[in-house]
Design an enzyme around this catalytic site. Structure first.
Site, PDB file in Angstrom:
ATOM      1  N   ASN A   9       0.862  -1.181   0.000  1.00  0.00           N
ATOM      2  CA  ASN A   9       0.000   0.000   0.000  1.00  0.00           C
ATOM      3  C   ASN A   9       0.899   1.232   0.000  1.00  0.00           C
ATOM      4  O   ASN A   9       1.491   1.584   1.018  1.00  0.00           O
ATOM      5  CB  ASN A   9      -0.905  -0.013   1.232  1.00  0.00           C
ATOM      6  N   TRP A  10       0.983   1.894  -1.156  1.00  0.00           N
ATOM      7  CA  TRP A  10       1.944   2.991  -1.299  1.00  0.00           C
ATOM      8  C   TRP A  10       1.445   4.301  -0.708  1.00  0.00           C
ATOM      9  O   TRP A  10       2.199   5.272  -0.631  1.00  0.00           O
ATOM     10  CB  TRP A  10       2.280   3.186  -2.774  1.00  0.00           C
ATOM     11  N   LYS A  11       0.164   4.365  -0.362  1.00  0.00           N
ATOM     12  CA  LYS A  11      -0.419   5.575   0.227  1.00  0.00           C
ATOM     13  C   LYS A  11      -0.137   6.781  -0.688  1.00  0.00           C
ATOM     14  O   LYS A  11      -0.135   6.634  -1.909  1.00  0.00           O
ATOM     15  CB  LYS A  11       0.080   5.766   1.660  1.00  0.00           C
ATOM     16  N   HIS A  96      -9.091   1.105   5.674  1.00  0.00           N
ATOM     17  CA  HIS A  96      -7.784   1.357   6.265  1.00  0.00           C
ATOM     18  C   HIS A  96      -7.926   2.326   7.430  1.00  0.00           C
ATOM     19  O   HIS A  96      -8.749   3.231   7.410  1.00  0.00           O
ATOM     20  CB  HIS A  96      -6.825   1.923   5.216  1.00  0.00           C
ATOM     21  N   GLU A  98      -6.322   4.806   8.349  1.00  0.00           N
ATOM     22  CA  GLU A  98      -6.189   6.224   8.006  1.00  0.00           C
ATOM     23  C   GLU A  98      -7.480   6.769   7.411  1.00  0.00           C
ATOM     24  O   GLU A  98      -7.827   7.938   7.622  1.00  0.00           O
ATOM     25  CB  GLU A  98      -5.013   6.415   7.047  1.00  0.00           C
ATOM     26  N   GLY A 174       3.283   2.436  10.809  1.00  0.00           N
ATOM     27  CA  GLY A 174       4.189   3.553  10.608  1.00  0.00           C
ATOM     28  C   GLY A 174       4.883   4.031  11.859  1.00  0.00           C
ATOM     29  O   GLY A 174       5.527   5.090  11.855  1.00  0.00           O
ATOM     30  N   SER A 214       4.124  -2.144  10.255  1.00  0.00           N
ATOM     31  CA  SER A 214       5.590  -2.115  10.360  1.00  0.00           C
ATOM     32  C   SER A 214       6.230  -3.467  10.031  1.00  0.00           C
ATOM     33  O   SER A 214       7.199  -3.881  10.690  1.00  0.00           O
ATOM     34  CB  SER A 214       6.024  -1.634  11.752  1.00  0.00           C
ATOM     35  N   GLY A 235       3.373  -1.214   4.200  1.00  0.00           N
ATOM     36  CA  GLY A 235       3.399   0.220   3.963  1.00  0.00           C
ATOM     37  C   GLY A 235       4.762   0.684   3.511  1.00  0.00           C
ATOM     38  O   GLY A 235       5.162   0.507   2.368  1.00  0.00           O
ATOM     39  N   GLY A 236       5.527   1.284   4.426  1.00  0.00           N
ATOM     40  CA  GLY A 236       6.802   1.896   4.076  1.00  0.00           C
ATOM     41  C   GLY A 236       7.786   0.974   3.389  1.00  0.00           C
ATOM     42  O   GLY A 236       8.479   1.386   2.454  1.00  0.00           O
TER      43      GLY A 236
END
Length: 253
Positions: A9-11, A96, A98, A174, A214, A235-236
């Site tokens: 998920n590159w957001k 999600h 967010e 994150g 994470s 994510g990251g």
């Protein structure tokens, strides 16, 4: 056998040039990925079609990070299911944390979004998970159960062939904190149990449940080795080809 999935998920990251560089790096390492692992990337809306075109001759699926529940209308800035399907996108992430916290999407709205996705024959990766306060107050299981019941459990058993669940403890997204493999397994087993009680064991055992929060190359193998963890929503670490592929390779070990 449940599908093993590693989804990035590159957001709100990567412009077009950055995305193409990232995709090139991923494509160059695909030969190392076992056939049993499904790789997925979720770019921003502006990059969905270029990503789809770049990856259409590969096994990597391009999916959307969100969509609106309405068929069409005066919803400035929103994207419909038909628009996504029109450029080849067949799967969407919904719920999600967010979207829940920043954009105030509640379980009722998310239920409507899931209904729209299913009505359009789309697949859904549905995110659930608790805030730190709920975890510390020993209410994590109550929160997750409520999210399942209010957003997903009104759908018929047949709908579950199009639903993947992603458990993301909000306190681990994150932050660098990660639920221990034991905590992840405990919650994943609980989620599967809830599905079994609502529907049946066969349905529950067929649902892929991903862990998000994470996940990194250093911890992916231990997390993915848990009985009820079927992959990750990353994510990251998905923003670098090398670490994304290394996470996917954790299933080999």
């Amino acid at each position: 056998m449940r599908k093993k999935i590693v989804a990035g998920n590159w957001k709100m990251n990567c412009d077009l040039a950055e995305m193409q560089e990232l995709l090139t790096g991923i494509k160059n390492q695909l030969k190392n990925i076992p056939d049993s692992v499904s790789l997925i990337v979720a770019p921003a809306y502006t990059n969905l079609y270029p990503a789809f075109e770049t990856l259409k001759e590969t096994p990597v699926e391009v999916i959307a990070q969100n969509m609106h529940q309405a068929k069409n209308g005066a919803f400035t800035g929103e994207i419909s299911a038909a628009m996504l399907k029109g450029i080849g996108i067949k799967t969407v992430i919904l719920g999600h944390s967010e979207r829940r916290s920043i954009f105030k999407e509640d379980n009722q709205l998310l239920k409507e979004k899931v209904q729209t996705a299913l009505d359009n024959s789309m697949q859904v990766i549905f995110c659930i998970g608790e805030e730190l306060e709920a975890r510390e107050e020993d209410k994590a299981f109550d929160v997750v159960k409520e999210q399942l019941e209010k957003a997903l459990f009104s759908f018929p058993q047949t709908a579950w062939k199009n639903i993947v669940v992603a458990y993301e403890p909000v306190w681990a997204i994150g932050t660098g904190k990660t639920a221990s493999p034991q905590q992840a397994q405990e919650m994943h087993a609980f989620i599967r149990q809830q599905i079994a009680e609502k529907y049946d064991k066969e349905t529950a055992n067929a649902v892929s449940i991903l862990y998000g929060g994470s996940v990194k190359p250093a911890n992916a193998e231990e997390i993915f080795s848990q009985t009820d963890v079927d992959g990750g929503l990353i994510g990251g670490a998905a923003l670098k080809a090398e670490s994304f592929i290394e996470i996917a390779l954790a299933f080999q070990n």
